[in-house]
Design an enzyme around this catalytic site. Structure first.
Site: not given
Ligand code: PLP
Length: 439
Positions: A111
């Protein structure tokens, strides 16, 4: 002459806007999500000359295409060049299995790509205002820390994070609540839903909105989606430097809200060669179910070990439907889907460690399971790794029979002093707080 790129709503009932307006709005007025129209493609010369290109070169080449005019394009290019100052290394496990590590940013989660780009995009594109922009974020963990770090020290911005007291991990709390400066953390005596309710009340409080420049940083913002396409292309740039790179790889994407996968589909529309996409989920399997039955049935989320993917009604599903023109058959040609249980996940962490000496976090392990399950196992596969295993030590350590080494950046953060303020779920208290923190 190409027509200019505009951002349109997936619901088609709102006017097309520039990237800047789409970013400021977050959600379109008709409740839809913004998508570029048309998706800017990159020329053949770009793809042919990709080998070894850095993530900031790639980001600049992609982002510039999203501007509605020359000035916006130039600003977006500038943001992309400076925002992503960490790499996404491609790690080889075998001839056909690769991991794309997306956890080398400031909070060791993927993120960071979206949050850092969005923060700098706000600073660059939303500038020229006297008053600071105040970003309100209700968070249950990872998003909050990525947003906090993304906006930390970005001029003209302040962030107010609300998290539920006692319901985030100690590490997540330290990552969110120790920065200070333009980041304020509020520890709410309640659940995540209470945090969300407070933020929603602030956004619908006309008087407050008159006084303050409020914005959100939620995951559906186009400014968080765009930079996620960069690392797919960076994977390919590294792929092309390998000996066995004749065929383009397939991408396996551990998914929850499906922003990550949507960004990959967008990269493919930009012209990126690929053998396709696999959506890997935990027990929250609404998308794999949709691919099987042709019927989308959102439901309440269930808790799993890969908890960042515990989403029962993924908001980016709407974007994927838009890309596939609401046709399940088209969807099926672009994406396959598989889901796995917690037991399988833990087993996979252990097996991957024994076979390759590689330590995977639970989310990545779901992806590795999907890679193994996929048809045509001879197709080279890149599994996106979304978090550093040290962030999920309580699951990973028992599975590999030893402690996960903690990177210095995380260890250092654990020693910092928490600086959050405790508040009740009373709206008036929250309102007073944010009033007193702006300018
Ligand atoms: C947010 C997140 C996901 C999921 O990603 P999306 O874009 O919401 O599908 C997967 N793994 C981790 C560690 C995350 O923080």
């Amino acid at each position: 002459m190409n027509r200019p790129i505009r951002m349109i709503s997936t619901r088609g009932e709102s006017p097309a806007v520039s990237f800047t307006e789409a970013m400021q709005r977050g959600l379109a007025p008709d409740g839809g999500l913004y998508m570029p129209d048309p998706i800017p493609t990159l020329p053949r010369s770009f793809w042919n000359g990709l080998a070894g290109a850095s993530i900031s070169e790639i980001g600049a080449a992609i982002a510039t295409g999203f501007g509605s005019d020359a000035e916006e394009s130039q600003k977006l290019e500038q943001v992309a060049r400076t925002a992503i100052d960490f790499d996404a290394p491609l790690v080889r496990l075998s001839d056909t299995l690769y991991v794309l590590e997306l956890f080398h940013g400031p909070t060791l989660a993927f993120k960071d790509f979206g949050a850092r780009f969005m923060a700098r995009a706000f600073a660059e594109l939303d500038s020229g205002e006297d008053q600071d922009l105040l970003i309100l974020v209700a968070t249950s963990g990872d998003t909050g820390s990525a947003v906090a770090h993304g906006f930390y020290n970005v001029p003209g911005t302040r962030v107010c994070l609300l998290y539920p007291s006692g319901r985030v991990s100690p590490l997540q709390e330290k990552q969110m609540a120790t920065l200070g400066g333009n980041i304020t953390a509020l520890e709410v005596d309640g659940a995540f839903d209470d945090c969300q309710t407070l933020v929603k009340k602030a956004f619908s409080d006309a008087e407050l909105r008159n006084e303050l420049r409020l914005s959100s940083a939620n995951s559906i913002n186009i400014a968080r989606l765009l930079p996620q396409s960069f690392y797919y292309v960076r994977a390919l740039a590294q792929w092309m430097e390998l000996d066995e790179h004749i065929y383009p790889p397939r991408f396996v994407v551990p998914s929850g809200n499906f922003g990550n996968l949507t960004a990959g589909l967008m990269a493919a529309r930009m012209g990126m060669p690929t053998a396709g996409f696999v959506a890997a989920t935990n027990a929250n399997e609404v998308v794999p179910d949709y691919l099987k039955s042709g019927i989308f049935t959102p439901r309440a989320s269930v808790e799993t070990l890969s908890n960042a993917m515990d989403v029962g009604n993924p908001s980016n599903f709407e974007r994927m439907l838009h890309l596939f023109e609401h046709s399940v058959d088209q969807f099926r040609t672009g994406v396959t889907g598989v889901s796995f249980s917690d037991e399988e996940t833990v087993e996979k962490i252990s097996e991957i460690y024994q076979t390759y000496g590689y330590i995977a976090d639970p989310h990545t392990a779901v992806g590795l399971l999907a890679a193994e399950r996929a048809s045509t196992p001879e197709t080279p596969t890149v599994v996106l790794s979304t978090a550093h295993p040290a962030k999920f030590g309580d699951v990973v350590s028992p599975a590999i029979g030893q402690e996960v080494p903690v990177p210095a950046r995380l260890a250092e953060c654990m020693n910092r002093e928490k600086q959050s303020t405790r508040i009740s779920t009373e709206y008036s208290e929250f309102r007073d707080r944010i009033r007193s923190m702006s300018n």
